[in-house]
Scaffold this active site. Structure first.
Site, mmCIF file in Angstrom:
data_model
loop_
_atom_site.group_PDB
_atom_site.id
_atom_site.type_symbol
_atom_site.label_atom_id
_atom_site.label_comp_id
_atom_site.label_asym_id
_atom_site.label_seq_id
_atom_site.Cartn_x
_atom_site.Cartn_y
_atom_site.Cartn_z
ATOM 1 N N ASN A 1 0.877 -1.163 0.000
ATOM 2 C CA ASN A 1 0.000 0.000 0.000
ATOM 3 C C ASN A 1 0.916 1.214 0.000
ATOM 4 O O ASN A 1 1.432 1.618 1.045
ATOM 5 C CB ASN A 1 -0.915 -0.017 1.229
ATOM 6 C CG ASN A 1 -1.922 1.104 1.230
ATOM 7 O OD1 ASN A 1 -1.788 2.098 0.525
ATOM 8 N ND2 ASN A 1 -2.947 0.959 2.058
ATOM 9 N N ARG B 1 -2.617 -2.084 -3.424
ATOM 10 C CA ARG B 1 -3.713 -1.123 -3.368
ATOM 11 C C ARG B 1 -3.487 -0.089 -4.461
ATOM 12 O O ARG B 1 -2.441 0.565 -4.513
ATOM 13 C CB ARG B 1 -3.763 -0.423 -2.017
ATOM 14 C CG ARG B 1 -4.877 0.634 -1.949
ATOM 15 C CD ARG B 1 -4.635 1.618 -0.835
ATOM 16 N NE ARG B 1 -5.691 2.627 -0.792
ATOM 17 C CZ ARG B 1 -5.515 3.847 -0.288
ATOM 18 N NH1 ARG B 1 -4.340 4.211 0.200
ATOM 19 N NH2 ARG B 1 -6.507 4.708 -0.280
ATOM 20 N N HIS C 1 -12.138 4.380 -0.846
ATOM 21 C CA HIS C 1 -12.094 3.559 0.377
ATOM 22 C C HIS C 1 -12.790 2.216 0.186
ATOM 23 O O HIS C 1 -13.236 1.585 1.145
ATOM 24 C CB HIS C 1 -12.733 4.301 1.572
ATOM 25 C CG HIS C 1 -11.951 5.480 2.049
ATOM 26 N ND1 HIS C 1 -12.537 6.660 2.435
ATOM 27 C CD2 HIS C 1 -10.618 5.675 2.181
ATOM 28 C CE1 HIS C 1 -11.617 7.529 2.798
ATOM 29 N NE2 HIS C 1 -10.427 6.951 2.663
ATOM 30 N N ARG D 1 -7.974 17.576 3.687
ATOM 31 C CA ARG D 1 -8.783 17.773 2.480
ATOM 32 C C ARG D 1 -10.102 18.443 2.813
ATOM 33 O O ARG D 1 -10.680 18.209 3.865
ATOM 34 C CB ARG D 1 -9.019 16.430 1.782
ATOM 35 C CG ARG D 1 -7.826 15.952 0.988
ATOM 36 C CD ARG D 1 -8.039 14.551 0.447
ATOM 37 N NE ARG D 1 -7.479 13.532 1.329
ATOM 38 C CZ ARG D 1 -7.674 12.232 1.184
ATOM 39 N NH1 ARG D 1 -8.448 11.781 0.197
ATOM 40 N NH2 ARG D 1 -7.130 11.375 2.017
ATOM 41 N N GLU E 1 -7.769 -3.510 5.336
ATOM 42 C CA GLU E 1 -7.625 -3.438 3.881
ATOM 43 C C GLU E 1 -6.578 -4.424 3.373
ATOM 44 O O GLU E 1 -6.725 -5.004 2.285
ATOM 45 C CB GLU E 1 -7.248 -2.009 3.475
ATOM 46 C CG GLU E 1 -8.328 -0.989 3.775
ATOM 47 C CD GLU E 1 -7.824 0.438 3.717
ATOM 48 O OE1 GLU E 1 -8.481 1.267 3.080
ATOM 49 O OE2 GLU E 1 -6.764 0.719 4.324
#
Length: 389
Positions: free
Chosen positions: A9, A91, A179, A239, A376
């Site tokens: 990742n 990922r 996500h 963000r 994940e």
């Protein structure tokens, strides 16, 4: 040598790795991370129980993702010399219109994914840098891309489109959602441990430095707060979240900002950091006595409540809420401030269970409220192992 799968990742200045057995349900052997790639890079490796196996300052060896991967692999080999890497799972944030499932990586697929870099400029280039480094390190291994957008690729048209000229939709300007690897894992955990909720309508809040909410009906995504990019929806660590596009036009036309300057502000200097002027880290904000920290948290939790309401409308009802991600799993205050004002929607919070960090924190209202740690890397490992079959 025993076959294993490696998960990667890659972020802008970090690389997370996982070593798993190559089984239908992979077992984790070790996890690790290289932080501050390009600067004072440091590597940490832990075993399956979370005990530290080793740490290392990388210096110039962590100047780029290839060097970071080399260092991480060297430490893995020290502790797991018998582990042969048969597959590497990656990922990749953006899969575009074409990918709704994991895919084997070859030159053609990699070239197509590189074309999507403008859609995810702060993520995609680094994801693909990790792919290239892994292909060089393991030329014989199967390389598999797992996409954050894939989980959302079957939205109804109304949840997939903007009110723009139709030809832009046909050219890929649409709501992708992100996500997805986290939401895929949560959907699986709901099916395993909470089948009644899985069969219903659930708003899953992935809350971390990046934050979004996914509306799931029977374990499938029907709506997401994130859209064309990973900027939309909830405010995040740095963000902006949802923003009137007229603000962007104003900043360019009236404030004289360049597109690059606006991009930098919206991605890196907004959200919790911008609102508080203190930090993008929820732990720091919760510990602060500066009123701006409270205001930033209040806005964050208000937007979560607002978007849960929107998800209830999109799903035509609400049976459950799941909190996950670093903030969702660990901040009792955020969970409390989200849930407490939502009794009108059937949400009743068990205050003691919430403060104790219990797995189920509702007080028996119409809406079940759960805290489920996401994984994940396990989703990626499953896809990589399946590619070997």
């Amino acid at each position: 040598m025993t076959d294993h799968v490696l998960t990667l990742n890659a972020g802008s200045s970090s690389l997370k790795i996982g070593l798993f057995t190559a089984a239908a349900e992979p077992e984790v052997r070790a996890t690790g991370a290289v932080e501050r790639i390009g600067g004072a890079a440091a590597l940490t490796l832990e075993d399956a129980a979370g005990a530290t196996l080793g740490t290392r300052d990388l210096g110039e060896g962590g100047a780029d993702h290839a060097g970071a991967l080399d260092a991480a692999l060297a430490m893995l080999r020290e502790h797991f010399p018998e582990a042969g890497i048969a597959a590497v799972g990656h990922r990749v944030v953006h899969g575009g219109q074409d990918h709704d499932a994991p895919v084997r990586l070859d030159d053609a697929v990699l070239a197509r994914l590189a074309e999507l870099e403008p859609f995810a400029p702060l993520h995609q280039p680094h994801n693909l840098a990790g792919v290239r480094a892994a292909r060089a390190a393991f030329p014989e291994a199967v390389q598999v891309a797992c996409f954050d957008t894939a989980f959302h690729r079957h939205h109804p048209f109304v949840n997939d489109v903007f009110g723009l000229p139709r030809e832009l939709y046909d050219r890929g300007v649409r709501r992708y959602g992100f996500h997805g690897l986290s939401y895929d894992y949560i959907a699986g955990e709901l099916a395993r441990a909470h089948p009644a909720l899985h069969a219903g309508r659930v708003a899953v809040a992935h809350l971390g430095n990046g934050a979004s909410i996914c509306g799931m009906v029977q374990g499938r995504s029907v709506a997401s707060t994130m859209g064309f990019t990973a900027l939309d929806g909830l405010p995040m660590g740095t963000r902006v979240g949802q923003l009137d596009p007229g603000v962007v036009l104003h900043l360019i036309e009236q404030e004289g900002m360049s597109a690059a300057e606006v991009t930098g502000m919206l991605y890196k200097r907004s959200g919790l950091l911008g609102l508080s002027g203190i930090s993008n880290d929820m732990r720091t904000l919760e510990a602060s006595d500066d009123p701006r920290a409270d205001e930033a948290i209040a806005y964050f939790t208000f937007r979560i409540r607002r978007e849960i309401g929107a998800m209830a409308a999109a799903m035509e009802g609400l049976d459950g809420i799941v909190f996950t991600g670093g903030i969702g799993e660990n901040s009792a205050r955020v969970r409390r401030e989200v849930c407490a004002p939502m009794s009108w929607l059937g949400v009743a919070l068990d205050a003691a269970a919430n403060e104790a960090g219990a797995a189920r924190i509702d007080a028996g209202g119409d809406v079940g409220v759960l805290v489920i740690p996401t994984d994940e890397e396990r989703v990626i490992a499953r896809a990589a192992a399946a590619a070997l079959g």
